[in-house]
Design an enzyme around this catalytic site. Structure first.
Site, mmCIF file in Angstrom:
data_model
loop_
_atom_site.group_PDB
_atom_site.id
_atom_site.type_symbol
_atom_site.label_atom_id
_atom_site.label_comp_id
_atom_site.label_asym_id
_atom_site.label_seq_id
_atom_site.Cartn_x
_atom_site.Cartn_y
_atom_site.Cartn_z
ATOM 1 N N TYR A 1 -1.640 -0.656 10.413
ATOM 2 C CA TYR A 1 -1.688 -1.168 8.857
ATOM 3 C C TYR A 1 -0.558 -0.634 8.378
ATOM 4 C CZ TYR A 1 -3.650 -1.454 4.293
ATOM 5 O OH TYR A 1 -4.056 -2.023 2.936
ATOM 6 N N SER B 1 0.812 -1.157 -0.085
ATOM 7 C CA SER B 1 0.085 -0.013 -0.064
ATOM 8 C C SER B 1 0.784 1.122 -0.092
ATOM 9 C CB SER B 1 -1.009 0.118 1.229
ATOM 10 O OG SER B 1 -1.594 1.098 1.362
#
Length: 263
Positions: A157, A145
Site C-alpha cells: 500500500y 496517503s
C-alpha cells in the site's frame, strides 16, 4: 443571446463511500455535476439520487478498476465523452488495501492492488489530461496517503501511494502554465470504512483520526490555492516534515518495531 453557463463536471472514483462520497457531495455543493465511479451500483445510485435532489446532474458509471476492460470504460468517458460534457476535474480516489504480510499475500491480490492503486491512477490521468490541456482548463486530484512518505512492512500500500505522490508532483510540473492543475492529497488515518474492511478497527490513538469531510474540505481549499500537495491535519503535516528530516535507518527501525500487516 447566450445560453446557460455549463456547469463543471467532476468524475470521482471510489465514490460509493468514505472520502469519495465526501468529494462528490462537496463538489456538488460547489456547483459541479458528477460522474460517479465505483463497483457498488446500489450505493452509487443512492448517492446519485441524493445529489440530483440537490440540483446536480449525476451520472453513474459502475466499474471495477482492477479489471482492465471495466477501467477502459472510464478511460473512454474521460478521453472522448461523445455527446456528454467533458470532465473538468478528475478525482482519482479509489483505493485497494491488503492485510497481512507481503510474502503471505496471494499474488493475484497484490496484482489487483497494483491495478487499482497504481495502474488506474496512471491511465485515468493519461486519458483525462490531453483534453484538459487542449481546453486550457481542468485538473486532477489524486488521493495518495501519508503512508507513501514512511517505510512500512507488510503490504504494498505505502509503495503504491509513494508512486501516486511522485506521479502527481511530476504531472504538476508537466501541465504547469497550461491552465490545468494536478495535486496529490495525502491524508492520514481517516474515519471511513477502509480499516474496518480488514478487521483492524481504528488503530492508533484517537488524536490521529481525521473526519472525512474535513479532509475533503482541506483538499479542495489547497486545490483552489494551486498547491501540488495537500496534507490535512497539523499532526500529519508534522509527520511528513519529519519524514524528510529523520534519517531513513531510524524510520526503518521504528517501522520494524511498530508496523505490521497493512503497514
Amino acid at each position: 443571446m447566450t445560453g446557460p453557463i455549463a456547469r463543471p463536471v467532476a468524475l470521482v472514483t471510489g465514490a460509493s463511500s468514505g472520502i469519495g462520497t465526501e468529494f462528490a457531495t462537496q463538489l456538488a455543493g460547489r456547483g459541479h455535476d458528477l460522474v460517479l465511479v465505483a463497483r457498488d451500483e446500489a450505493r452509487l445510485e443512492a448517492l446519485a439520487t441524493e445529489l440530483r435532489g440537490r440540483g446536480s446532474h449525476a451520472e453513474v458509471l459502475v466499474a471495477d478498476l482492477a479489471d482492465p476492460a471495466a477501467r477502459a470504460r472510464v478511460e473512454r468517458r474521460l478521453a472522448d465523452p461523445g455527446d456528454a460534457a467533458p470532465v473538468d476535474l478528475l478525482v482519482n480516489n479509489a483505493g485497494y488495501g491488503t492485510a497481512g504480510e507481503f510474502i503471505e499475500t496471494d499474488p493475484a491480490v497484490l496484482a489487483a492492488n497494483h491495478e487499482v492503486n497504481v495502474t488506474a491512477v496512471l491511465l485515468l490521468c493519461r486519458a483525462a489530461l490531453p483534453g484538459m490541456v487542449a481546453r486550457g482548463r481542468g485538473g486532477v486530484i489524486n488521493t495518495s496517503s501519508v503512508a507513501g512518505f514512511l517505510p512500512g512492512r507488510g503490504s504494498v500500500y505505502g509503495a503504491g501511494k509513494a508512486y501516486v505522490t511522485a506521479l502527481s508532483q511530476n504531472l504538476f510540473m508537466s501541465v504547469y502554465g497550461t491552465g490545468v492543475h494536478v495535486m496529490a492529497l495525502c491524508p492520514g488515518y481517516t474515519k471511513t470504512e477502509f480499516h474496518e474492511r480488514f478487521g483492524q478497527g481504528r488503530p492508533g490513538p484517537g488524536f490521529l483520526w481525521l473526519e472525512a469531510d474535513r479532509v475533503v474540505a482541506d483538499a479542495l481549499a489547497d486545490y483552489d490555492r494551486r498547491r501540488e500537495l495537500s496534507v490535512p491535519g497539523a499532526v500529519y503535516k508534522a509527520i511528513v516534515a519529519g519524514s524528510r528530516l529523520v534519517p531513513l535507518p531510524i524510520l526503518q527501525r521504528l517501522a520494524r518495531r511498530s508496523a505490521s500487516g497493512r503497514g
